[in-house]
Enzyme design. Sequence first.
Site, PDB file in Angstrom:
ATOM      1  CG  ASP A  12     -26.244 -61.849  60.974  1.00  0.00           C
ATOM      2  OD1 ASP A  12     -26.883 -61.038  60.278  1.00  0.00           O
ATOM      3  OD2 ASP A  12     -25.613 -61.501  61.990  1.00  0.00           O
ATOM      4  CB  SER A  13     -23.539 -59.332  58.414  1.00  0.00           C
ATOM      5  OG  SER A  13     -24.047 -58.904  59.662  1.00  0.00           O
ATOM      6  CE1 TYR A  44     -22.543 -59.131  54.797  1.00  0.00           C
ATOM      7  CE2 TYR A  44     -24.770 -60.007  54.563  1.00  0.00           C
ATOM      8  CZ  TYR A  44     -23.397 -60.178  54.476  1.00  0.00           C
ATOM      9  OH  TYR A  44     -22.903 -61.383  54.069  1.00  0.00           O
ATOM     10  N   GLY A  45     -25.285 -53.485  57.039  1.00  0.00           N
ATOM     11  CA  GLY A  45     -26.309 -52.445  57.138  1.00  0.00           C
ATOM     12  C   GLY A  45     -25.927 -51.092  56.584  1.00  0.00           C
ATOM     13  CB  CYS A  75     -29.078 -61.136  58.059  1.00  0.00           C
ATOM     14  SG  CYS A  75     -28.428 -59.524  57.612  1.00  0.00           S
ATOM     15  CG  ASN A  76     -33.986 -57.922  60.832  1.00  0.00           C
ATOM     16  OD1 ASN A  76     -35.199 -57.949  60.828  1.00  0.00           O
ATOM     17  ND2 ASN A  76     -33.264 -58.459  61.799  1.00  0.00           N
ATOM     18  CB  THR A  77     -29.206 -55.944  56.420  1.00  0.00           C
ATOM     19  OG1 THR A  77     -29.173 -55.270  57.676  1.00  0.00           O
ATOM     20  CG2 THR A  77     -28.735 -55.023  55.327  1.00  0.00           C
ATOM     21  CD  GLU A 155     -20.319 -58.710  64.511  1.00  0.00           C
ATOM     22  OE1 GLU A 155     -19.222 -59.292  64.471  1.00  0.00           O
ATOM     23  OE2 GLU A 155     -21.402 -59.295  64.305  1.00  0.00           O
ATOM     24  CB  CYS A 187     -30.719 -55.232  63.513  1.00  0.00           C
ATOM     25  SG  CYS A 187     -28.992 -55.742  63.352  1.00  0.00           S
ATOM     26  CB  THR A 188     -30.369 -61.032  63.874  1.00  0.00           C
ATOM     27  OG1 THR A 188     -29.283 -60.769  62.970  1.00  0.00           O
ATOM     28  CG2 THR A 188     -31.601 -61.443  63.095  1.00  0.00           C
ATOM     29  CG  HIS A 189     -25.685 -57.708  65.166  1.00  0.00           C
ATOM     30  ND1 HIS A 189     -25.924 -58.164  63.896  1.00  0.00           N
ATOM     31  CD2 HIS A 189     -24.355 -57.905  65.389  1.00  0.00           C
ATOM     32  CE1 HIS A 189     -24.786 -58.594  63.357  1.00  0.00           C
ATOM     33  NE2 HIS A 189     -23.818 -58.447  64.251  1.00  0.00           N
TER      34      HIS A 189
HETATM   35  N1  DGL Z   1     -27.670 -58.661  61.903  1.00  0.00           N
HETATM   36  C1  DGL Z   1     -27.970 -58.098  60.642  1.00  0.00           C
HETATM   37  C2  DGL Z   1     -29.372 -57.584  60.557  1.00  0.00           C
HETATM   38  O1  DGL Z   1     -30.226 -58.217  61.130  1.00  0.00           O
HETATM   39  C3  DGL Z   1     -26.915 -57.308  59.953  1.00  0.00           C
HETATM   40  C4  DGL Z   1     -26.304 -56.184  60.659  1.00  0.00           C
HETATM   41  C5  DGL Z   1     -25.182 -55.610  59.848  1.00  0.00           C
HETATM   42  O2  DGL Z   1     -24.338 -56.368  59.399  1.00  0.00           O
HETATM   43  O3  DGL Z   1     -25.166 -54.386  59.639  1.00  0.00           O
HETATM   44  O4  DGL Z   1     -29.664 -56.608  59.912  1.00  0.00           O
END
Ligand code: DGL
Length: 267
Positions: A12-13, A44-45, A75-77, A155, A187-189
């Site tokens: 993931d990011s 990443y988003g 990571c969804n992105t 984060e 988003c996994t966050h």
């Molecule tokens: N956790 C990631 C996702 O699922 C990335 C979030 C990010 O870095 O912007 O999209």
Amino acid sequence: MKDSERPIGIFDSGLGGLTVFKSLRALLPGENLVYFGDTARVPYGTKSAQAVIAFSKEITAFLLERRIKLLVVACNTASSLALDEIRKLSPVPVLGVILPGVEAALKAVPAGGRVLVTGTSATVNSRAYSKALAAAGARVKVLEKACPLFVPLVEEGWCSKPVAAIVAREYLAPFRGRKVDALILGCTHYPLLKKVIAAVMGPRTRIVDSARVTAACAKADLERRGLLNRGRKGSSEFIVSDAPERFSGLALRLLGIKTGKVAVKRF
Ligand code: DGL
């Protein structure tokens, strides 16, 4: 080393993919897991597709050097923008989080119901969830909302501070009266903000997270290929691209994960 003992790579990011790591660890206790968090380049988003693809390819190549038997893009992105490119590079199967998220959502929504997809700007702009829901033949109405401030809140470790609730209200209150049956945490966050998100949406809306279904898909893949490690307690290894102590502290505080020493790999 037997093939079944080779690790599962997860990336993931940053911290968010740990929500998927946790489900994998719970479902697959015998597996050796290696997690990479790109903490030097998170988020990443808000970045371009080219950047997310380039980062994802670098991390994939790095994890492949460790002889992984399966790659989970937690990571969804990256799953939205880079999955095809990652697959071109990878001799081992690559599992993203979008299809598991869709599968989880379809269990929660009646035909003709409404799904709200939340995610990073990159994920929402890619329309990956809408396309995957349509491809799955889902007869649902899809609404989408990018929530770019959620990742920095997580984060920063601010998941239960008042500011998290204020930001969640700002993004999601307009959807509250719109008969949303399920909200996809795309988003996994975001599972780390589940409480504040659920509080804004109210009890009518089911909050859907792809982590458990992703872990089940990983297990099914390994079973199919005869690579499930039924051994003793599997190992967990964590690598980040910057600030390992910070990652370790937040992993413990937000997810109760004891990482031990976190290694650093800079690209
Ligand atoms: N956790 C990631 C996702 O699922 C990335 C979030 C990010 O870095 O912007 O999209």
